[in-house]
Design a protein around this motif. Structure first.
Motif, PDB file in Angstrom:
ATOM      1  N   SER A 620       0.812  -1.218   0.000  1.00  0.00           N
ATOM      2  CA  SER A 620       0.000   0.000   0.000  1.00  0.00           C
ATOM      3  C   SER A 620       0.845   1.267   0.000  1.00  0.00           C
ATOM      4  N   CYS A 621       2.161   1.141  -0.166  1.00  0.00           N
ATOM      5  CA  CYS A 621       3.049   2.304  -0.186  1.00  0.00           C
ATOM      6  C   CYS A 621       3.178   2.815  -1.615  1.00  0.00           C
ATOM      7  N   THR A 622       3.019   4.114  -1.796  1.00  0.00           N
ATOM      8  CA  THR A 622       3.108   4.724  -3.123  1.00  0.00           C
ATOM      9  C   THR A 622       4.303   5.661  -3.259  1.00  0.00           C
ATOM     10  N   ASP A 623       5.096   5.804  -2.214  1.00  0.00           N
ATOM     11  CA  ASP A 623       6.261   6.688  -2.249  1.00  0.00           C
ATOM     12  C   ASP A 623       7.379   6.003  -3.029  1.00  0.00           C
ATOM     13  N   LYS A 624       7.778   6.581  -4.154  1.00  0.00           N
ATOM     14  CA  LYS A 624       8.761   5.941  -5.024  1.00  0.00           C
ATOM     15  C   LYS A 624      10.144   5.913  -4.405  1.00  0.00           C
ATOM     16  N   ASN A 625      10.477   6.867  -3.554  1.00  0.00           N
ATOM     17  CA  ASN A 625      11.757   6.841  -2.860  1.00  0.00           C
ATOM     18  C   ASN A 625      11.836   5.645  -1.922  1.00  0.00           C
ATOM     19  N   ILE A 626      10.774   5.401  -1.173  1.00  0.00           N
ATOM     20  CA  ILE A 626      10.767   4.265  -0.246  1.00  0.00           C
ATOM     21  C   ILE A 626      10.721   2.954  -1.019  1.00  0.00           C
ATOM     22  N   MET A 627      10.029   2.930  -2.151  1.00  0.00           N
ATOM     23  CA  MET A 627       9.999   1.721  -2.966  1.00  0.00           C
ATOM     24  C   MET A 627      11.392   1.365  -3.471  1.00  0.00           C
TER      25      MET A 627
END
Length: 750
Positions: A620-627
Motif C-alpha cells: 500500500s506504499c506509493t512513495d517511489k523513494n521508499i519503494m
C-alpha cells in the motif's frame, strides 16, 4: 564490503505533499463543548444589564393644583374664598400686560435601552474572547452576553430587520459556544418566520443554513435531507447565489465523514456547483469549486487520484485567466500548490523544478498585490448581479457586499500561511537530490522558519482563542521545517547539526499546547534512531527502531482496526497522517533489517518475520523513494541467487534514478560494484566504479566518502596502478578523520 554497512541508515523522509489546509467552510459543522446556558440566568446579571422599569415623573402641567381651603361652614358645607389684597389702578391708563408663564424645558429623550443591552453583550463577548482558555469564567461571560441579547429581544419591540439580525446573532453564538442546540433551533425557527413575512430572503437563507448546521449535530441524515430540500427550493426560484452557498455547505456535510462514498458525493456536488456557476456566467464561483475539487481528489484512495486532480487543475486554469476572476490571487496560488503536490506524489523531478519556479514567481507578484494582505484569511468570490434576481441584501446574510460587488465569502489561507506552505512543498520537491541542491533546500527551510517565527512573535502573548490557534499552527509549521532540516543534515552526515535541529523541533512540539499529528511524533522518534546509527551507536539506534511507536506490526493493526469501523460506510479516504506514519514505520523496520543482517546477531532470527511485515506494508506504499530503498534492502537481506539479486539491484537503480535520489543511487552502485565487479578490470567494471564514486561524492556523506575512496583504491590495485592506489589510500586516511568517532572506532577495530 559486499553488504551495505550497518552504520549507513536508510533515512529517506516520505514526501509529505499534504501540507494543504482542509477545504474552507461557511460554518463549523463540528460540535463544540460548551456551557449549558440557563434560561433563568438573567437573575444573576448585574442590575444595569436588565432593562429597568422606568418610573416617569408627572409634568407640572398635569398636576392638579389644590388650593388651601378657608374655614368651612359646618352647616352650609361651603367654602369662602380668602379675600385678595386690593391693587391700586390709575383711571385712564391701559391695563398692565398679562405676564406669560415661563415655558418649561423640554424633557431629555429616553435612552435606547435595547442598544445599551447590545453594547453590554458585545463587551461580555469581547472579555470572554480575551481569556486564555474556555474556563468557567468564559462560559459565564458568554451566558451573560446571551442574556443581554435575549432581554433585548424579549422586552423591546424591535423593527423586523433588527429583530431578525439579532436573532441570527443570538443563535450563532449559541451554536458556536454552547451545546444549547434546541434553543438555537427554536430561535432560528421563529426568526425565519419573521424573514418570510418581511421578505428578507438573504437573511432567511442564512438562518436556514445555520439551522441545518445545528440539526447536523444530532441528526446528520435529517440535516442533509433538509439542506437538499433548500437547494431544490433555491433552484426553483432561481436564487443562484444562495444555491451556491447551500450546495457548498452540503459538500462540507459529506466531507465530515471519513469514507470514500461520501467523498464521491462531495465531488458530485462540487461538479454540479461548477456546472451551475458556468451556466449563470459566475466564472469565479466555477473556478473556486474546481480548485476545491482538485484539492479533494488528492484525498481520494483511488489509483487515479493524481490524474483526476490534474484534470480539475486543467479545467480551473482558463477560468482564472478571465477578467472577472484574475484578481483572485488566493485561488491562483492555491492551484499552483495543488499542482506541485501532484508532481511530488508522482515523483516527477523535472516537473517539480518547473512548477516550483513558477509558484515562487507567482508569489513574488502576490507580494506586490496588497489585496490578499488586506483580506487576510477571507476569500471573497464575486457573483453576477443576475444571480441575485434583484433581491435586496441584508447585513448578516449569505451574500455580502465588498467594494460595491456581491460576493460569497469563504475562509481561506492568508498570505503568510500560503507562503509557508509554498516553502514546505519546495523543500519536499528538492530535498532528495545531492549536495549541489542542498544549499537551495536550506534556503527554502530558512525562509519557512523565518516566516513561522515572525508569526509566533506576532501572536505570542495574545490571549484570544483565535490568536492562540494561529500561534499553534505557526509552531507546528516551524516544527515541520526543522524536521525537514534534520533529514537534510542527516543526508550530508552533519550529525551534530541534525541533533541540534531535532532538539529544537522537540521544543516546538512541547510549546504547541495541543496534541501534534502522530506522523510528527513518529518522525522525531525515527530521526533519533537515524542520528544514533549515523554516529555509530548501533545499539541505541536499534532500541529506537524497536520502540512501540515505530513497531510496524502494531501500527498496521491499529490502521486496520480503524478501517474496519468504516466497512459498513465504504472504503476509507486517503489519510495523509496515517500514510506518512506507516512510511516512517517501514523505514524503521528496514533499518532494523540492515542492523540485524549479520547471522551472529542475537535478533537475526526475527529477520524473516520482520521482512514479511515490510513486504505486506509495501503493498500500500506509493512513495517511489521508499519503494527504491525497499528494493535495495530486500536484495541485501532477502534475495538469494545471483540472477534475482542482480535484477533487484537493476530495479532499485532505475527507481532511484527516476526520482533523482542521489543517496539510493550511490548505495545501489556501490553494492553492485562490490557484488558483481569486484576484482574485475574490464570496461564495465571501471564504469561502475567511476559511477559509484561520482554519486557518493555528489551525495556528500563523510562515511560513504571514505568507503568510495576505499573502492577506488582497491580498483586501482586490481588494474595494476600502485601509485594511484597509494594516493587513494592516503586520501582514505584523510577522509577517515571526518568520519564520526563511533564509526571510526568500528572501522579501526576491524
Amino acid at each position: 564490503m559486499g553488504a551495505v554497512p550497518a552504520s549507513a541508515p536508510v533515512f529517506l523522509p516520505p514526501a509529505d505533499a499534504s501540507g494543504l489546509p482542509p477545504p474552507p467552510q461557511y460554518y463549523q459543522a463540528s460540535p463544540r463543548p460548551g456551557y449549558q446556558y440557563n434560561q433563568q440566568f438573567t437573575a444573576q446579571l448585574p442590575p444595569q444589564s436588565i432593562a429597568p422599569q422606568i418610573q416617569r415623573p408627572m409634568k407640572e402641567s398635569a398636576r392638579e393644583i389644590e388650593h388651601p381651603p378657608s374655614s368651612p361652614d359646618p352647616i352650609q358645607n361651603v367654602y369662602y374664598e380668602t379675600p385678595r389684597p386690593m391693587q391700586v389702578v390709575q383711571i385712564g391708563e391701559p391695563p398692565a400686560a398679562k405676564r406669560e408663564p415661563e415655558s418649561e424645558p423640554e424633557p431629555e429623550p429616553e435612552p435606547d435601552y435595547s442598544l445599551l443591552l447590545l453594547s453590554l453583550a458585545d463587551e461580555y463577548f469581547a472579555r470572554a474572547k480575551k481569556l486564555m482558555n474556555r474556563s468557567e469564567e468564559f462560559y459565564q461571560l458568554t451566558a451573560m452576553g446571551l442574556g443581554c441579547i435575549e432581554s433585548a429581544l424579549t422586552n423591546f419591540h424591535l423593527e423586523p430587520l433588527r429583530e431578525a439580525q439579532l436573532s441570527l446573532r443570538y443563535a450563532q453564538v449559541l451554536f458556536d459556544e454552547t451545546e444549547n442546540h434546541d434553543d438555537a433551533e427554536r430561535v432560528l425557527t421563529k426568526a425565519i418566520e419573521v424573514c418570510e413575512r418581511n421578505g428578507f430572503v438573504d437573511l432567511k437563507y442564512s438562518m436556514q443554513l445555520l439551522l441545518s448546521c445545528v440539526l447536523f449535530q444530532s441528526r446528520p441524515k435529517a440535516a442533509v435531507k433538509d439542506l437538499q430540500n433548500l437547494i431544490e427550493e433555491a433552484e426553483v426560484y432561481k436564487h443562484a447565489a444562495w444555491e451556491y452557498a447551500l450546495r457548498y455547505q452540503l459538500v462540507m456535510f459529506h466531507l465530515s465523514d471519513s469514507n470514500s462514498r461520501d467523498l464521491q458525493q462531495a465531488m458530485h456536488q462540487l461538479e454540479k456547483l461548477g456546472h451551475n456557476a458556468l451556466k449563470n456566467n459566475d466564472k469565479a464561483v466555477a473556478a473556486f469549486s474546481t480548485t476545491v475539487e482538485a484539492m479533494l481528489h488528492l484525498q481520494s484512495p483511488y489509483p487515479d487520484a493524481v490524474t483526476s486532480a490534474q484534470r480539475a487543475i486543467a479545467s480551473a486554469r482558463p477560468l482564472l485567466m478571465d477578467s472577472a476572476v484574475c484578481h483572485l490571487v488566493q485561488l491562483a496560488f492555491t492551484l499552483e500548490l495543488i499542482d506541485l503536490c501532484c508532481s511530488i506524489r508522482r515523483g516527477n523531478v523535472e516537473q517539480n523544478d518547473e512548477k516550483r519556479k513558477f509558484m515562487h514567481e507567482l508569489f513574488g507578484k502576490v507580494g506586490q498585490d496588497k489585496s490578499w494582505l488586506d483580506q487576510g484569511s477571507v476569500l471573497s468570490v464575486p457573483v453576477c448581479m443576475s444571480s441575485l434576481r434583484g433581491l435586496a441584501l441584508q447585513k448578516g446574510g449569505l451574500v455580502s457586499q465588498v467594494g460595491g460587488k456581491a460576493v460569497l465569502q469563504f475562509s481561506w489561507l492568508d498570505a503568510d500561511e500560503a507562503e509557508q506552505a509554498g516553502f514546505l512543498l519546495s523543500v519536499a520537491s528538492k530535498a532528495r537530490k545531492g549536495s549541489s541542491d542542498r544549499a537551495k533546500v536550506q534556503e527554502f527551510i530558512d525562509g519557512g522558519v523565518n516566516r513561522t517565527r515572525e508569526t509566533v512573535a506576532d501572536y505570542s502573548g495574545k490571549t484570544s482563542l483565535a490568536a492562540r490557534e494561529k500561534l499553534s499552527k505557526a509552531r507546528l509549521m516551524e516544527c515541520r521545517f526543522l524536521i525537514e532540516q534534520t533529514f537534510l543534515q542527516c543526508s550530508s552526515g552533519n550529525w551534530k547539526g541534525a541533533w541540534k535541529s531535532l532538539e529544537t523541533s522537540r521544543q516546538c512540539l512541547a510549546q504547541l499546547g495541543t496534541k501534534p499529528p502522530r506522523s510528527i511524533t513518529l518522525m522525531v522518534q525515527y530521526l533519533k534512531g537515524v542520528i544514533e546509527q549515523g554516529r555509530g551507536n548501533l545499539e541505541a539506534a536499534l532500541s529506537c527502531y524497536q520502540s512501540a511507536d515505530l513497531d510496524l506490526a502494531q501500527f498496521q493493526r491499529q490502521a486496520v482496526g480503524g478501517a474496519a469501523q468504516q466497512q459498513t460506510a465504504g472504503a476509507a479516504r486517503w489519510n495523509p497522517d496515517l500514510e506518512v506514519g506507516r512510511n516512517i514505520c517501514i523505514l524503521a523496520a528496514m533499518n532494523r533489517l540492515v542492523l540485524t543482517n549479520e547471522p551472529s546477531h542475537t535478533l537475526s532470527k526475527q529477520r524473516a518475520d520482520l521482512l514479511d511485515q515490510v513486504k505486506s506494508a509495501m503493498k500500500s506504499c506509493t512513495d517511489k523513494n521508499i519503494m527504491a530503498a525497499y528494493t535495495l534492502v530486500h536484495q541485501q537481506v532477502g534475495e538469494r541467487g545471483v540472477v534475482a539479486s542482480k535484477n533487484s539491484l537493476v530495479s532499485a537503480l532505475n527507481a532511484a534514478k527516476a526520482v533523482a535520489n542521489t543517496q539510493i543511487t550511490a548505495l545501489v552502485l556501490t553494492v553492485m560494484q562490490q557484488n558483481f565487479f569486484r576484482g574485475v578490470t574490464d570496461e564495465h567494471a571501471n564504469k561502475c566504479v567511476k559511477a559509484a564514486v561520482a554519486n557518493v561524492q555528489q551525495w556528500g556523506d563523510p562515511t560513504w566518502s571514505y568507503v568510495a575512496a576505499g573502492i577506488e583504491a582497491e580498483s586501482q590495485e586490481f588494474r595494476g596502478n600502485p601509485e594511484a592506489a597509494r594516493h587513494m589510500k592516503e586520501e582514505m586516511a584523510r577522509r577517515l578523520q571526518r568520519v564520526p568517532s563511533g564509526v571510526r572506532q568500528r572501522i579501526l577495530s576491524g
